[in-house]
Scaffold this motif. Structure first.
Motif, PDB file in Angstrom:
ATOM      1  N   ASP A  34       0.845  -1.195   0.000  1.00  0.00           N
ATOM      2  CA  ASP A  34       0.000   0.000   0.000  1.00  0.00           C
ATOM      3  C   ASP A  34       0.880   1.244   0.000  1.00  0.00           C
ATOM      4  O   ASP A  34       2.022   1.208   0.469  1.00  0.00           O
ATOM      5  N   ASN A  93       2.184   2.854   3.789  1.00  0.00           N
ATOM      6  CA  ASN A  93       2.967   2.143   4.806  1.00  0.00           C
ATOM      7  C   ASN A  93       4.440   2.545   4.766  1.00  0.00           C
ATOM      8  O   ASN A  93       4.879   3.244   3.861  1.00  0.00           O
ATOM      9  N   HIS A 110       2.499  -0.377   9.449  1.00  0.00           N
ATOM     10  CA  HIS A 110       1.236   0.032   8.838  1.00  0.00           C
ATOM     11  C   HIS A 110       0.937   1.484   9.245  1.00  0.00           C
ATOM     12  O   HIS A 110       0.000   1.762   9.987  1.00  0.00           O
TER      13      HIS A 110
END
Ligand code: UGA
Ligand code: MN
Length: 256
Positions: free
Chosen positions: A112, A115, A229
């Motif tokens: 993603d 992150n 994250h």
């Protein structure tokens, strides 16, 4: 083996900043091919120019999320799954490109755009034979979510240490695993689905590829955090809105 990194991305004030953070890490990783998939009806000039000047090996795709599945501004972020069709578009591109390749060598990782990735993470995943897994920091309401690994002669994953639903077959975040390319290509039904119930998108996907005992624990038997994250705060645009109304936006003629 080449590491194919599939990243969904969408337009927002800090998009270029996020992509720049990723690029700075990827430039330190040998044999990496970045498949960047815009959630949009067409490829943007911003992303096109960004990739062109990045110095990375890349493929630029676009695939828009249908309006019914798009998160609305006041929806909580968990209301609808994000990046589903974009990751699938990346997988489809790989299937097409490597059709007829009798010995496809590589690893696929879904990264993603918000992150934080360490360069060591890519060393860990490079020799993935089935699906490799590792801890993910700052996710799911805890400091770290991680696979629980047996301390036996042949260490294997026994389950998961998570705050939320550790009973999921594969209780990992998208950032916590990588898939062997040949395995992914063999399982023609392996893709992400909108119909996965909330928080089960990763588990449902991995169930199509492996069983728990086939997972390869990385990062010192899943004791090291090599990816976080992180989520980025929405930039404050209070005065920008005023400037826009006055017809004098601060970014007139300047790409941000
Ligand atoms: C968590 C997981 O880490 C994601 O992998 C998972 O997709 C997501 O939940 C989910 O349940 O769908 P979170 O930080 O909440 O992640 O999600 P985002 O980072 O906002 O989105 C994940 C990816 O989709 C990002 O690369 C983002 O750029 C992309 N995205 C987001 C789009 O392509 N379109 C959108 O409208 C929103
Ligand atoms: Mn995120």
């Amino acid at each position: 083996p080449i590491i194919y990194v599939i990243t969904p991305t969408y337009s927002r004030p800090h998009q270029k900043a996020e992509l720049t953070r990723l690029m700075s890490v990827f430039l330190h990783v040998p044999s990496l091919h970045w498949i960047l998939v815009e959630d949009a009806t067409h490829k943007s000039k911003l992303v096109m120019n960004f990739l062109e000047s990045s110095g990375l090996s890349y493929t630029h795709l676009h695939q828009s999320t249908p309006p019914d599945w798009k998160l609305q501004d006041n929806d909580p972020s968990w209301r609808k799954p994000r990046g589903v069709l974009q990751r699938n578009a990346g997988i489809k591109w790989l299937r097409r490109k490597l059709r007829g390749d009798r010995d496809p060598r590589g690893v696929v990782y879904f990264a993603d755009d918000d992150n934080t990735y360490s360069t060591e993470l890519f060393k860990e995943m490079r020799d993935t034979k089935t699906v490799s897994v590792w801890p993910v920091g700052l996710v799911g309401g805890v400091m770290v979510e991680r696979p629980l690994v047996s301390r036996t002669a042949t260490p294997h994953v026994m389950g998961w240490m998570t705050g939320w639903r550790p009973d999921r077959t594969f209780a990992t975040d998208m950032a916590g695993f990588a898939v062997n390319l040949a395995l992914l290509l063999r399982r023609s039904d392996a893709e992400f689905s909108f119909t996965s119930s909330i928080g089960r998108m990763e588990s449902d996907f991995l169930e199509k590829l492996v069983t728990l005992s086939q997972l390869e624990p990385k990062a010192d038997l899943c004791t090291k955090v090599l990816v976080w994250h992180t989520r980025t705060e929405r930039p404050n645009m209070k005065d920008e809105e005023r400037l826009r109304k006055a017809g004098t936006p601060s970014d007139q003629g300047i790409e941000v």
